[in-house]
Design a protein around this motif. Structure first.
Motif, PDB file in Angstrom:
ATOM      1  N   ASN A 175       5.641  -1.435   5.078  1.00  0.00           N
ATOM      2  CA  ASN A 175       6.291  -1.891   3.849  1.00  0.00           C
ATOM      3  C   ASN A 175       6.022  -3.362   3.574  1.00  0.00           C
ATOM      4  O   ASN A 175       5.846  -3.762   2.427  1.00  0.00           O
ATOM      5  N   ILE A 176       5.981  -4.165   4.630  1.00  0.00           N
ATOM      6  CA  ILE A 176       5.663  -5.586   4.436  1.00  0.00           C
ATOM      7  C   ILE A 176       4.209  -5.733   4.008  1.00  0.00           C
ATOM      8  O   ILE A 176       3.890  -6.477   3.088  1.00  0.00           O
ATOM      9  N   ALA A 177       3.320  -4.990   4.658  1.00  0.00           N
ATOM     10  CA  ALA A 177       1.898  -5.069   4.317  1.00  0.00           C
ATOM     11  C   ALA A 177       1.647  -4.641   2.874  1.00  0.00           C
ATOM     12  O   ALA A 177       0.772  -5.191   2.206  1.00  0.00           O
ATOM     13  N   LEU A 178       2.416  -3.685   2.379  1.00  0.00           N
ATOM     14  CA  LEU A 178       2.172  -3.133   1.052  1.00  0.00           C
ATOM     15  C   LEU A 178       2.987  -3.793  -0.055  1.00  0.00           C
ATOM     16  O   LEU A 178       2.709  -3.568  -1.235  1.00  0.00           O
ATOM     17  N   ASN A 179       3.977  -4.606   0.287  1.00  0.00           N
ATOM     18  CA  ASN A 179       4.848  -5.211  -0.725  1.00  0.00           C
ATOM     19  C   ASN A 179       4.811  -6.730  -0.743  1.00  0.00           C
ATOM     20  O   ASN A 179       5.718  -7.366  -1.262  1.00  0.00           O
ATOM     21  N   THR A 180       3.772  -7.291  -0.160  1.00  0.00           N
ATOM     22  CA  THR A 180       3.625  -8.749  -0.110  1.00  0.00           C
ATOM     23  C   THR A 180       2.292  -9.120  -0.741  1.00  0.00           C
ATOM     24  O   THR A 180       1.295  -8.433  -0.533  1.00  0.00           O
ATOM     25  N   SER A 181       2.275 -10.194  -1.506  1.00  0.00           N
ATOM     26  CA  SER A 181       1.033 -10.615  -2.161  1.00  0.00           C
ATOM     27  C   SER A 181      -0.036 -10.948  -1.121  1.00  0.00           C
ATOM     28  O   SER A 181       0.274 -11.309   0.021  1.00  0.00           O
ATOM     29  N   VAL A 182      -1.293 -10.826  -1.529  1.00  0.00           N
ATOM     30  CA  VAL A 182      -2.412 -11.135  -0.633  1.00  0.00           C
ATOM     31  C   VAL A 182      -2.299 -12.572  -0.123  1.00  0.00           C
ATOM     32  O   VAL A 182      -2.510 -12.834   1.064  1.00  0.00           O
ATOM     33  N   LYS A 183      -1.933 -13.482  -1.010  1.00  0.00           N
ATOM     34  CA  LYS A 183      -1.832 -14.900  -0.635  1.00  0.00           C
ATOM     35  C   LYS A 183      -0.826 -15.111   0.503  1.00  0.00           C
ATOM     36  O   LYS A 183      -1.127 -15.748   1.515  1.00  0.00           O
ATOM     37  N   HIS A 184       0.382 -14.558   0.351  1.00  0.00           N
ATOM     38  CA  HIS A 184       1.420 -14.747   1.369  1.00  0.00           C
ATOM     39  C   HIS A 184       1.109 -13.966   2.639  1.00  0.00           C
ATOM     40  O   HIS A 184       1.334 -14.450   3.748  1.00  0.00           O
ATOM     41  N   LEU A 185       0.571 -12.765   2.473  1.00  0.00           N
ATOM     42  CA  LEU A 185       0.240 -11.936   3.627  1.00  0.00           C
ATOM     43  C   LEU A 185      -0.877 -12.573   4.452  1.00  0.00           C
ATOM     44  O   LEU A 185      -0.811 -12.619   5.680  1.00  0.00           O
ATOM     45  N   ALA A 186      -1.894 -13.094   3.762  1.00  0.00           N
ATOM     46  CA  ALA A 186      -2.999 -13.750   4.468  1.00  0.00           C
ATOM     47  C   ALA A 186      -2.494 -14.959   5.254  1.00  0.00           C
ATOM     48  O   ALA A 186      -2.870 -15.157   6.412  1.00  0.00           O
ATOM     49  N   SER A 187      -1.629 -15.747   4.634  1.00  0.00           N
ATOM     50  CA  SER A 187      -1.065 -16.913   5.312  1.00  0.00           C
ATOM     51  C   SER A 187      -0.283 -16.483   6.550  1.00  0.00           C
ATOM     52  O   SER A 187      -0.411 -17.078   7.619  1.00  0.00           O
ATOM     53  N   TYR A 188       0.506 -15.432   6.421  1.00  0.00           N
ATOM     54  CA  TYR A 188       1.295 -14.912   7.536  1.00  0.00           C
ATOM     55  C   TYR A 188       0.397 -14.435   8.674  1.00  0.00           C
ATOM     56  O   TYR A 188       0.715 -14.629   9.847  1.00  0.00           O
ATOM     57  N   LEU A 189      -0.732 -13.830   8.314  1.00  0.00           N
ATOM     58  CA  LEU A 189      -1.665 -13.310   9.323  1.00  0.00           C
ATOM     59  C   LEU A 189      -2.623 -14.375   9.848  1.00  0.00           C
ATOM     60  O   LEU A 189      -3.404 -14.115  10.763  1.00  0.00           O
ATOM     61  N   GLY A 190      -2.583 -15.564   9.257  1.00  0.00           N
ATOM     62  CA  GLY A 190      -3.433 -16.657   9.721  1.00  0.00           C
ATOM     63  C   GLY A 190      -4.890 -16.494   9.330  1.00  0.00           C
ATOM     64  O   GLY A 190      -5.783 -16.894  10.088  1.00  0.00           O
ATOM     65  N   ILE A 191      -5.137 -15.898   8.153  1.00  0.00           N
ATOM     66  CA  ILE A 191      -6.510 -15.720   7.661  1.00  0.00           C
ATOM     67  C   ILE A 191      -6.591 -16.140   6.201  1.00  0.00           C
ATOM     68  O   ILE A 191      -5.563 -16.349   5.548  1.00  0.00           O
ATOM     69  N   GLN A 192      -7.788 -16.268   5.692  1.00  0.00           N
ATOM     70  CA  GLN A 192      -7.992 -16.620   4.298  1.00  0.00           C
ATOM     71  C   GLN A 192      -7.760 -15.396   3.401  1.00  0.00           C
ATOM     72  O   GLN A 192      -8.081 -14.273   3.797  1.00  0.00           O
ATOM     73  N   PRO A 193      -7.244 -15.585   2.191  1.00  0.00           N
ATOM     74  CA  PRO A 193      -7.019 -14.456   1.279  1.00  0.00           C
ATOM     75  C   PRO A 193      -8.283 -13.629   1.020  1.00  0.00           C
ATOM     76  O   PRO A 193      -8.216 -12.400   0.945  1.00  0.00           O
ATOM     77  N   GLN A 194      -9.433 -14.296   0.921  1.00  0.00           N
ATOM     78  CA  GLN A 194     -10.687 -13.573   0.680  1.00  0.00           C
ATOM     79  C   GLN A 194     -11.002 -12.638   1.857  1.00  0.00           C
ATOM     80  O   GLN A 194     -11.472 -11.518   1.661  1.00  0.00           O
ATOM     81  N   SER A 195     -10.743 -13.109   3.062  1.00  0.00           N
ATOM     82  CA  SER A 195     -10.981 -12.283   4.255  1.00  0.00           C
ATOM     83  C   SER A 195     -10.055 -11.084   4.262  1.00  0.00           C
ATOM     84  O   SER A 195     -10.472  -9.967   4.587  1.00  0.00           O
ATOM     85  N   LEU A 196      -8.796 -11.290   3.887  1.00  0.00           N
ATOM     86  CA  LEU A 196      -7.856 -10.170   3.846  1.00  0.00           C
ATOM     87  C   LEU A 196      -8.292  -9.151   2.800  1.00  0.00           C
ATOM     88  O   LEU A 196      -8.227  -7.944   3.040  1.00  0.00           O
ATOM     89  N   SER A 197      -8.747  -9.621   1.654  1.00  0.00           N
ATOM     90  CA  SER A 197      -9.228  -8.700   0.613  1.00  0.00           C
ATOM     91  C   SER A 197     -10.393  -7.860   1.123  1.00  0.00           C
ATOM     92  O   SER A 197     -10.467  -6.652   0.890  1.00  0.00           O
ATOM     93  N   ARG A 198     -11.312  -8.492   1.865  1.00  0.00           N
ATOM     94  CA  ARG A 198     -12.451  -7.748   2.423  1.00  0.00           C
ATOM     95  C   ARG A 198     -11.972  -6.720   3.458  1.00  0.00           C
ATOM     96  O   ARG A 198     -12.465  -5.593   3.481  1.00  0.00           O
ATOM     97  N   ILE A 199     -11.032  -7.125   4.299  1.00  0.00           N
ATOM     98  CA  ILE A 199     -10.501  -6.199   5.306  1.00  0.00           C
ATOM     99  C   ILE A 199      -9.854  -4.997   4.623  1.00  0.00           C
ATOM    100  O   ILE A 199     -10.083  -3.852   5.007  1.00  0.00           O
ATOM    101  N   ARG A 200      -9.068  -5.257   3.593  1.00  0.00           N
ATOM    102  CA  ARG A 200      -8.397  -4.163   2.871  1.00  0.00           C
ATOM    103  C   ARG A 200      -9.402  -3.214   2.243  1.00  0.00           C
ATOM    104  O   ARG A 200      -9.237  -2.006   2.304  1.00  0.00           O
ATOM    105  N   LYS A 201     -10.458  -3.764   1.649  1.00  0.00           N
ATOM    106  CA  LYS A 201     -11.494  -2.918   1.030  1.00  0.00           C
ATOM    107  C   LYS A 201     -12.212  -2.081   2.068  1.00  0.00           C
ATOM    108  O   LYS A 201     -12.569  -0.942   1.808  1.00  0.00           O
ATOM    109  N   SER A 202     -12.419  -2.640   3.237  1.00  0.00           N
ATOM    110  CA  SER A 202     -13.187  -1.930   4.267  1.00  0.00           C
ATOM    111  C   SER A 202     -12.441  -0.740   4.872  1.00  0.00           C
ATOM    112  O   SER A 202     -13.051   0.150   5.427  1.00  0.00           O
ATOM    113  N   ILE A 203     -11.103  -0.718   4.729  1.00  0.00           N
ATOM    114  CA  ILE A 203     -10.350   0.388   5.329  1.00  0.00           C
ATOM    115  C   ILE A 203      -9.895   1.421   4.296  1.00  0.00           C
ATOM    116  O   ILE A 203      -9.261   2.397   4.632  1.00  0.00           O
ATOM    117  N   LYS A 204     -10.222   1.209   3.035  1.00  0.00           N
ATOM    118  CA  LYS A 204      -9.829   2.186   2.003  1.00  0.00           C
ATOM    119  C   LYS A 204     -10.685   3.401   2.037  1.00  0.00           C
ATOM    120  O   LYS A 204     -11.797   3.441   2.401  1.00  0.00           O
TER     121      LYS A 204
END
Length: 193
Positions: free
Chosen positions: A164-193
């Motif tokens: 629920n946290i992964a799916l209800n949090t903006s990429v910007k805030h989620l990336a910061s929480y995970l310690g990665i760049q938003p662009q990297s998180l977007s790529r990770i999300r695309k790769s697992i779809k």
């Protein structure tokens, strides 16, 4: 919501036995509030007088680096307690900000009412010990994850443990929480779809 207190009564009741009188005391101690997305409920350098229990919605704790970059250190969702624990428990100035990242329905209790529960409800000290231990363990686990897992592993772990946290949090805030760049998180999300 018919009875906003039902969520906290259920949560506390799973940890400690509650008499009918205990339930009434909890209901009178926690007050229902609604907050809007982006509302700051605590600013750095101020003292918090409130502990929040999230009924619906999501909140984050963050600090700002010198250049203004925000670093999200906690994300809380339904069923979580949220506050600057350092400020709430020790009456220190908060080192962090707390912000609603969605519209939120919350129950809040003042520091004074929280302290009164220690003598009013027999199991309250045990309940609080459980809440604080859970918070400490989460922080310890978060540090371990940030130090030992790859960006993809961090995201997959969050997706598996707290979807629920992964799916209800903006990429910007989620990336910061995970310690990665938003662009990297977007790529990770695309790769697992």
């Amino acid at each position: 919501m018919n009875n906003p207190h039902s969520a906290i009564l259920e949560y506390v009741g799973k940890k400690i036995a509650l008499s009918e009188n205990d339930r009434e005391i909890l209901i009178s101690s926690f007050h229902f509030v609604k907050k809007d997305k982006n509302d700051l409920i605590l600013r750095k350098g101020s003292k918090t007088e409130y502990l929040y229990f999230i009924i619906n919605g999501y909140m984050r704790c963050f600090h700002q680096k010198e250049g203004g970059e925000e670093v999200t250190t906690q994300i809380w969702g339904p069923g979580d307690f949220a506050t600057s624990f350092e400020s709430f428990l020790k009456s220190n100035l908060s080192p962090d900000y707390i912000q609603c990242i969605s519209n939120c329905e919350l129950l809040c209790i003042t520091k004074n009412d929280h302290e009164n529960l220690y003598s009013a409800i027999e199991g309250w000290p045990l309940f609080c010990q459980n809440v604080y231990e859970t918070y400490i363990l989460r922080m310890s686990e978060r540090m371990h994850i940030l130090q030992n897992l790859s960006a993809s592993e961090r995201y997959m772990r969050l997706l598996n443990k707290q979807p629920n946290i992964a799916l209800n949090t903006s990429v910007k805030h989620l990336a910061s929480y995970l310690g990665i760049q938003p662009q990297s998180l977007s790529r990770i999300r695309k790769s697992i779809k």
